[in-house]
Design an enzyme around this catalytic site. Structure first.
Site, PDB file in Angstrom:
ATOM      1  N   HIS A 101       0.885  -1.170   0.000  1.00 52.90           N
ATOM      2  CA  HIS A 101       0.000   0.000   0.000  1.00 52.90           C
ATOM      3  C   HIS A 101       0.922   1.220   0.000  1.00 52.90           C
ATOM      4  CE1 HIS A 101      -2.321  -3.003   2.353  1.00 52.90           C
ATOM      5  NE2 HIS A 101      -3.409  -2.440   1.859  1.00 52.90           N
ATOM      6  N   ASP A 104       2.305   1.998   3.364  1.00 51.65           N
ATOM      7  CA  ASP A 104       3.234   1.049   4.006  1.00 51.65           C
ATOM      8  C   ASP A 104       4.664   1.479   3.782  1.00 51.65           C
ATOM      9  OD1 ASP A 104       0.991  -0.624   4.192  1.00 51.65           O
ATOM     10  OD2 ASP A 104       1.564  -1.807   2.442  1.00 51.65           O
ATOM     11  N   GLU A 232     -10.671  -6.821  -4.489  1.00 49.37           N
ATOM     12  CA  GLU A 232     -10.481  -7.885  -3.486  1.00 49.37           C
ATOM     13  C   GLU A 232     -11.725  -7.963  -2.599  1.00 49.37           C
ATOM     14  OE1 GLU A 232      -6.659  -7.864  -1.489  1.00 49.37           O
ATOM     15  OE2 GLU A 232      -7.594  -8.635   0.335  1.00 49.37           O
ATOM     16  N   GLU A 268      -8.909 -13.635  -1.474  1.00 54.25           N
ATOM     17  CA  GLU A 268      -8.159 -13.934  -0.243  1.00 54.25           C
ATOM     18  C   GLU A 268      -8.855 -15.070   0.499  1.00 54.25           C
ATOM     19  OE1 GLU A 268      -6.545 -10.691   1.932  1.00 54.25           O
ATOM     20  OE2 GLU A 268      -6.846 -11.671   3.861  1.00 54.25           O
ATOM     21  N   HIS A 271     -10.847 -14.109   3.581  1.00 50.17           N
ATOM     22  CA  HIS A 271     -12.045 -13.338   3.249  1.00 50.17           C
ATOM     23  C   HIS A 271     -13.149 -14.273   2.756  1.00 50.17           C
ATOM     24  CE1 HIS A 271      -9.485  -9.449   2.432  1.00 50.17           C
ATOM     25  NE2 HIS A 271      -9.333  -9.933   3.646  1.00 50.17           N
ATOM     26  N   ASP A 296      -4.702 -13.641  -2.553  1.00 48.62           N
ATOM     27  CA  ASP A 296      -4.055 -13.319  -1.291  1.00 48.62           C
ATOM     28  C   ASP A 296      -4.039 -14.602  -0.473  1.00 48.62           C
ATOM     29  OD1 ASP A 296      -3.349 -10.771  -1.841  1.00 48.62           O
ATOM     30  OD2 ASP A 296      -4.565  -9.816  -0.287  1.00 48.62           O
ATOM     31  N   ASP A 307     -10.521 -11.722  10.640  1.00 53.67           N
ATOM     32  CA  ASP A 307      -9.502 -11.926   9.620  1.00 53.67           C
ATOM     33  C   ASP A 307      -8.151 -12.126  10.293  1.00 53.67           C
ATOM     34  OD1 ASP A 307      -8.551 -11.955   7.038  1.00 53.67           O
ATOM     35  OD2 ASP A 307      -8.546  -9.780   6.785  1.00 53.67           O
ATOM     36  N   ASP A 309      -5.507 -13.662   9.197  1.00 53.35           N
ATOM     37  CA  ASP A 309      -4.360 -13.541   8.270  1.00 53.35           C
ATOM     38  C   ASP A 309      -3.194 -14.439   8.652  1.00 53.35           C
ATOM     39  OD1 ASP A 309      -5.532 -11.715   6.558  1.00 53.35           O
ATOM     40  OD2 ASP A 309      -4.632  -9.950   7.485  1.00 53.35           O
ATOM     41  N   ASP A 339      -0.681 -12.477   2.078  1.00 50.39           N
ATOM     42  CA  ASP A 339      -1.300 -11.457   2.933  1.00 50.39           C
ATOM     43  C   ASP A 339      -1.485 -12.127   4.295  1.00 50.39           C
ATOM     44  OD1 ASP A 339      -2.569  -9.375   4.066  1.00 50.39           O
ATOM     45  OD2 ASP A 339      -4.183  -9.202   2.593  1.00 50.39           O
TER      46      ASP A 339
HETATM   47  C1  XUL Z   1      -7.497  -6.507   4.338  1.00 57.42           C
HETATM   48  C2  XUL Z   1      -6.681  -6.936   3.189  1.00 57.42           C
HETATM   49  C3  XUL Z   1      -5.833  -5.888   2.566  1.00 57.42           C
HETATM   50  C4  XUL Z   1      -5.770  -5.963   1.086  1.00 57.42           C
HETATM   51  C5  XUL Z   1      -5.032  -4.827   0.430  1.00 57.42           C
HETATM   52  O1  XUL Z   1      -8.219  -7.518   4.915  1.00 57.42           O
HETATM   53  O2  XUL Z   1      -6.689  -8.081   2.817  1.00 57.42           O
HETATM   54  O3  XUL Z   1      -4.570  -5.941   3.127  1.00 57.42           O
HETATM   55  O4  XUL Z   1      -5.168  -7.157   0.678  1.00 57.42           O
HETATM   56  O5  XUL Z   1      -5.533  -3.605   0.777  1.00 57.42           O
HETATM   57 CO    CO Z   2      -5.730  -9.091   1.271  1.00 54.18          CO
END
Ligand code: XUL
Ligand code: CO
Length: 439
Positions: A101, A104, A232, A268, A271, A296, A307, A309, A339
């Site tokens: 991003h 970041d 996404e 993702e 998600h 992702d 989430d 991750d 991610d």
């Molecule tokens: C948030 C997410 C983000 C996107 C990019 O849940 O997955 O990091 O991948 O903005």
């Molecule tokens: Co993501």
């Protein structure tokens, strides 16, 4: 340039019998699987935000991570160190791509102009490192959710000034993604959603989101950015209801607003499960609609409703992800972007290596199993046979549009006995396990 991850050399493939935790057991980048190498199939990418910027902070406590750059206090010195460390990490991990991003990689200034200047300095450095190492940018994106100005959303904010600011931010993010040779550009909805309909004009918000995306498409054309645009999907978090909640809702949105030709989806895993689907389901639905763009790669926790991750380690899940990706003819411009973040308790720099090794090995193994399943055709053949009734007789007439309700009624009246056949789910699951254990 100073070395950040001292004492850790390049992580290499040592094979499944290796006991070295800093070696790949399955990820063998140059190994050919069919007509492509593993590296070409998987297109692994590091997420800058988790690996370089993440602090281990959670709702109950401050950051825990210890990083070689932690002592730097000047925000620009910190940004430079992180960018250099990112490339050292990717080189040591043999990771060919990264994603970021805008916020970041460089700190925000007092004004938008100052923020853009900070970005330009770091982008210059990233450009040099890309040239020196051959590591590529998989995608760039704009953070339209952290700053308080986005409290009510960005493109779906009730405040037109915020819409304009978000547009300016995406314009700049597109320019730097193009400059760095980014192969894709991602729109994750961030705060594009709502908390309560009591204060929300959903129709206007969705129309504005479409206006915003059309502007992005137009601007990309204007500057000659040829990367793939990706949306996404995510169903919740941070807002209670996110507009791009899953692949089906994104497809409907793209179709309604004439955007289908310009966008694909970045799916993702975590998600998908938050949306009440499997990762496999989302990839499959995207593939059959021609919008499977990128992934992702992570996993959630079945016992937690948010989430998390986590790095992907579930071979069953990576197998079916790779199954869909192979059926898609590969990821094309997309990739497998981790991610994913280390757990708060895994706070040492070496954990960044262990976590990426586990994810890369899990996908390498999934790739091999999926390839073998497809090569042997066990599932495909079964499915083909299951639908054989549509390849002849009345089924063929249905598919070819030759019959309507009247003809079908006549057929049904004459058809004395309907015979169904078992779906054989357990038999198929057992075959898949056999491949996972033996491929
Ligand atoms: C948030 C997410 C983000 C996107 C990019 O849940 O997955 O990091 O991948 O903005
Ligand atoms: Co993501």
């Amino acid at each position: 340039m100073s070395e950040y991850f001292k004492g850790i050399g390049q992580v290499k493939y040592e094979g499944k019998d290796s006991k070295n935790p800093l070696a790949f057991k399955y990820y063998n980048p140059d190994e050919k699987i069919g007509d492509k190498t593993m590296k070409e199939h998987l297109r692994i990418s590091m997420a800058f935000w988790h690996t370089l910027t993440g602090s281990g902070q959670d709702m109950f406590g401050v950051g825990t991570v210890v990083r070689p750059w932690s002592s730097l206090s000047d925000p620009m010195d910190l940004a430079k160190a992180r960018m250099e460390a990112a490339f050292e990490f990717m080189q040591k991990m043999q990771i060919p791509f990264f994603c970021f991003h805008d916020r970041d990689i460089a700190p925000e200034g007092e004004t938008l102009a100052e923020t853009n200047k900070n970005l330009d300095v770091i982008v210059e450095l990233a450009d040099q490192l890309i040239k020196d190492t051959g590591i590529k940018l998989l995608w760039g994106t704009a953070n339209l959710f952290s700053n308080p100005r986005f409290v009510h959303g960005a493109a779906t904010s009730c405040n037109a000034d915020v819409f304009a600011y978000a547009a300016a931010q995406v314009k700049k993010a597109l320019e730097i993604t193009k400059k760095l040779g980014g192969e894709n550009y991602v729109f994750w909805g961030g705060r594009e959603g709502y908390e309560t309909l009591l204060n929300t004009d959903m129709g206007l918000e969705l129309d504005n989101l479409a206006r915003f995306l059309h502007m992005a498409v137009d601007y990309a054309k204007e500057i000659g950015f040829e990367g793939q645009f990706l949306i996404e999907p995510k169903p919740k978090e941070p807002t209670k209801h996110q507009y791009d909640s899953d692949v089906a809702s994104v497809l409907a949105f793209l179709q309604k607003y004439g955007l289908k030709d310009s966008f694909k989806v970045n799916i993702e895993a975590n998600h998908a499960t938050l949306a009440g689907h499997t990762f496999h389901h989302e990839l499959y639905l995207a593939r059959i609609n021609g919008v499977l763009g990128s992934v992702d790669a992570n996993q959630g926790d079945l016992l937690l409703g948010w989430d998390t991750d986590q790095f992907p380690t579930d071979i069953y899940v990576t197998t079916f992800a790779m199954y869909e990706i192979l059926k898609n003819g590969g990821l094309h411009k997309g990739g497998l972007n981790f991610d994913a973040k280390v757990r708060r308790g895994s706070f040492e720099p070496i954990d960044l290596f262990y976590s990426h090794i586990s994810g890369m090995d899990a996908f390498a193994r999934g790739l091999k199993v999926a390839y073998k399943l497809l090569e042997d055709g066990v599932i495909e053949e079964f499915i083909q046979k299951r639908y054989a009734s549509y390849t002849e007789g009345i089924g063929k007439d249905i598919v070819e549009g030759k019959v309507g309700f009247k003809e079908l009624e006549a057929y049904a009246l004459n058809n004395k006995e309907i015979k169904n056949v078992s779906g054989r789910q357990e038999m198929l699951e057992s075959i898949v396990n056999q491949y996972i254990l033996e491929a």
